[in-house]
Enzyme design. Structure first.
Site, PDB file in Angstrom:
ATOM      1  N   ASN A 153       0.866  -1.183   0.000  1.00 49.78           N
ATOM      2  CA  ASN A 153       0.000   0.000   0.000  1.00 49.78           C
ATOM      3  C   ASN A 153       0.900   1.230   0.000  1.00 49.78           C
ATOM      4  O   ASN A 153       1.576   1.510   0.990  1.00 49.78           O
ATOM      5  CB  ASN A 153      -0.893  -0.061   1.256  1.00 49.78           C
ATOM      6  CG  ASN A 153      -1.758   1.173   1.433  1.00 49.78           C
ATOM      7  OD1 ASN A 153      -1.752   2.075   0.597  1.00 49.78           O
ATOM      8  ND2 ASN A 153      -2.499   1.207   2.524  1.00 49.78           N
ATOM      9  N   TRP A 154       0.901   1.937  -1.109  1.00 54.29           N
ATOM     10  CA  TRP A 154       1.805   3.083  -1.232  1.00 54.29           C
ATOM     11  C   TRP A 154       1.260   4.340  -0.543  1.00 54.29           C
ATOM     12  O   TRP A 154       1.920   5.382  -0.536  1.00 54.29           O
ATOM     13  CB  TRP A 154       2.091   3.354  -2.710  1.00 54.29           C
ATOM     14  CG  TRP A 154       3.061   2.380  -3.320  1.00 54.29           C
ATOM     15  CD1 TRP A 154       3.674   1.324  -2.680  1.00 54.29           C
ATOM     16  CD2 TRP A 154       3.540   2.366  -4.670  1.00 54.29           C
ATOM     17  NE1 TRP A 154       4.504   0.666  -3.556  1.00 54.29           N
ATOM     18  CE2 TRP A 154       4.444   1.289  -4.791  1.00 54.29           C
ATOM     19  CE3 TRP A 154       3.301   3.160  -5.791  1.00 54.29           C
ATOM     20  CZ2 TRP A 154       5.096   0.988  -5.988  1.00 54.29           C
ATOM     21  CZ3 TRP A 154       3.950   2.869  -6.981  1.00 54.29           C
ATOM     22  CH2 TRP A 154       4.842   1.795  -7.071  1.00 54.29           C
ATOM     23  N   HIS A 171      -9.619   0.654   4.943  1.00 51.88           N
ATOM     24  CA  HIS A 171      -8.302   0.770   5.585  1.00 51.88           C
ATOM     25  C   HIS A 171      -8.435   1.696   6.795  1.00 51.88           C
ATOM     26  O   HIS A 171      -9.148   2.702   6.750  1.00 51.88           O
ATOM     27  CB  HIS A 171      -7.259   1.313   4.596  1.00 51.88           C
ATOM     28  CG  HIS A 171      -5.879   1.251   5.165  1.00 51.88           C
ATOM     29  ND1 HIS A 171      -5.412   2.209   6.041  1.00 51.88           N
ATOM     30  CD2 HIS A 171      -4.892   0.338   5.041  1.00 51.88           C
ATOM     31  CE1 HIS A 171      -4.182   1.871   6.417  1.00 51.88           C
ATOM     32  NE2 HIS A 171      -3.845   0.738   5.817  1.00 51.88           N
ATOM     33  N   GLU A 231      -5.490  -5.876  10.476  1.00 53.67           N
ATOM     34  CA  GLU A 231      -4.483  -4.854  10.736  1.00 53.67           C
ATOM     35  C   GLU A 231      -4.791  -4.146  12.062  1.00 53.67           C
ATOM     36  O   GLU A 231      -5.542  -3.160  12.076  1.00 53.67           O
ATOM     37  CB  GLU A 231      -4.496  -3.814   9.615  1.00 53.67           C
ATOM     38  CG  GLU A 231      -4.245  -4.386   8.237  1.00 53.67           C
ATOM     39  CD  GLU A 231      -3.674  -3.345   7.298  1.00 53.67           C
ATOM     40  OE1 GLU A 231      -2.538  -3.505   6.880  1.00 53.67           O
ATOM     41  OE2 GLU A 231      -4.367  -2.351   7.034  1.00 53.67           O
ATOM     42  N   GLY A 257       2.246   4.298  10.782  1.00 52.33           N
ATOM     43  CA  GLY A 257       1.830   5.711  10.798  1.00 52.33           C
ATOM     44  C   GLY A 257       1.173   6.100  12.119  1.00 52.33           C
ATOM     45  O   GLY A 257       1.452   7.174  12.680  1.00 52.33           O
ATOM     46  N   SER A 278       3.427  -2.884  10.345  1.00 54.29           N
ATOM     47  CA  SER A 278       4.872  -2.915  10.605  1.00 54.29           C
ATOM     48  C   SER A 278       5.521  -4.243  10.246  1.00 54.29           C
ATOM     49  O   SER A 278       6.418  -4.699  10.944  1.00 54.29           O
ATOM     50  CB  SER A 278       5.173  -2.565  12.075  1.00 54.29           C
ATOM     51  OG  SER A 278       4.732  -1.258  12.351  1.00 54.29           O
ATOM     52  N   GLY A 335       2.696  -1.461   4.353  1.00 53.11           N
ATOM     53  CA  GLY A 335       2.668  -0.025   4.077  1.00 53.11           C
ATOM     54  C   GLY A 335       4.086   0.402   3.792  1.00 53.11           C
ATOM     55  O   GLY A 335       4.642   0.132   2.710  1.00 53.11           O
TER      56      GLY A 335
HETATM   57  P1  PGA Z   1       2.722  -0.266   7.810  1.00 50.20           P
HETATM   58  O1  PGA Z   1       1.248  -0.102   7.230  1.00 50.20           O
HETATM   59  O2  PGA Z   1       3.303  -1.490   7.163  1.00 50.20           O
HETATM   60  O3  PGA Z   1       3.441   0.986   7.410  1.00 50.20           O
HETATM   61  O4  PGA Z   1       2.605  -0.427   9.278  1.00 50.20           O
HETATM   62  C1  PGA Z   1       0.440  -1.218   7.032  1.00 50.20           C
HETATM   63  C2  PGA Z   1      -0.889  -0.776   6.485  1.00 50.20           C
HETATM   64  O5  PGA Z   1      -1.356   0.322   6.817  1.00 50.20           O
HETATM   65  O6  PGA Z   1      -1.496  -1.500   5.692  1.00 50.20           O
END
Ligand code: PGA
Length: 276
Positions: A7-8, A95, A183, A190, A233, A254
């Site tokens: 996910n950019w 999301h 998630e 973030g 993460s 992410g």
């Molecule tokens: P992250 O985000 O890998 O930067 O923690 C994951 C996501 O929001 O899908």
């Protein structure tokens, strides 16, 4: 087959069309010999249509959709029909960042999901609890609420609509017509950074029971086989451990997907693990 999805988000570099195209083209080449991992990228809308034209192996999806096709909705993302006309067949729905920053509720998740399913777009629906909810022992309640309010009604309408057509019914029941991403908010980089915390993946001891609750809820409602990604993460250091657990069908990344090297590294791990 494991899934690695990137996910950019709102990453500035990857909203640069030239850089985004270079990234995708280079990745296509690097994974050309991989047959055991499914790779998806969810770029920002600003580069979405152009990237969709560049890919063969990688699946390109939108980060969100609007449930209506037309009207006075300033700031809305693309509609499902827009995605179809661009050749985009995947979308993220619900999301946690769209829930936290853009007012996406379970009701809106349901509307978006109906729109996606109606047009045959494969949604990856994101659910998860926050740290306070986890500490209060509310994980099961939160996940069940998100599934029962946001997801099941939309799936049921879709199934009913095609009740005459058994192959479509089977399709919506099958693993490939939608997938879930578990998630937990506290693990998303973030949100952790906003709280001044070092981003850290959730513990497998917490992920497993949460995924168990999700599978049970879907199974009780007639969806015995669903694919569930973990997100929050994940990085090249923890990818192998996370992906080795049979309850995790893949990772939704992410931050780690914004860097070509780390994204590719994790795709390679998934390819190797799927082969075992
Ligand atoms: P992250 O985000 O890998 O930067 O923690 C994951 C996501 O929001 O899908």
């Amino acid at each position: 087959m494991k899934i690695i999805a990137g996910n950019w988000k709102f990453n500035k570099e990857l909203r640069n069309l030239e850089k985004a195209i270079n990234f995708v083209e280079a990745l296509e080449e690097k994974i050309s010999g991989f047959n055991n991992v499914e790779v998806k990228i969810f770029p920002h809308d600003s580069v979405l249509p152009q990237l969709a034209k560049k890919v063969e192996k990688i699946k390109i999806g939108a980060q969100d959709i609007h449930w209506e096709e037309d009207g006075s909705f300033t700031g809305a993302p693309f509609s499902a029909k827009d995605l179809i006309s661009m050749g985009v067949k995947e979308v993220l729905i619900g999301h946690s960042e769209t829930r936290a920053y853009f007012g996406v509720t379970d009701e809106k998740v349901s509307l978006k999901l109906k729109a996606a399913l109606n047009d045959g777009i494969i949604p990856t629906i994101c659910i998860g609890e926050d740290i306070e909810e986890k500490e209060r022992g509310e994980t099961e309640g939160v996940l069940r609420r998100q599934i029962e309010k946001g997801i099941l009604p939309a799936l049921a309408i879709y199934r009913e609509q095609f009740s005459e057509n058994s192959s479509l019914q089977n399709e919506v029941k099958s693993k490939s017509s939608f997938m879930l991403a578990y998630e937990p908010l506290y693990a998303i980089a973030g949100f952790a950074k906003l709280r001044g915390l070092e981003p850290k993946s959730a513990q497998i001891g917490d992920i497993k029971p949460a995924i168990g609750i999700i599978r049970k809820t879907f199974s009780e409602n007639g969806y015995p086989e669903i694919k569930i990604l973990y997100g929050g993460s994940s990085n090249p250091e923890n990818a192998r451990e996370l992906l080795s657990h049979p309850c995790i069908d893949g990772l939704l990344l992410g931050t780690a997907s914004w860097n070509f090297g780390s994204f590719f590294e994790m795709i390679k791990v998934a390819e190797e693990i799927s082969l075992i």
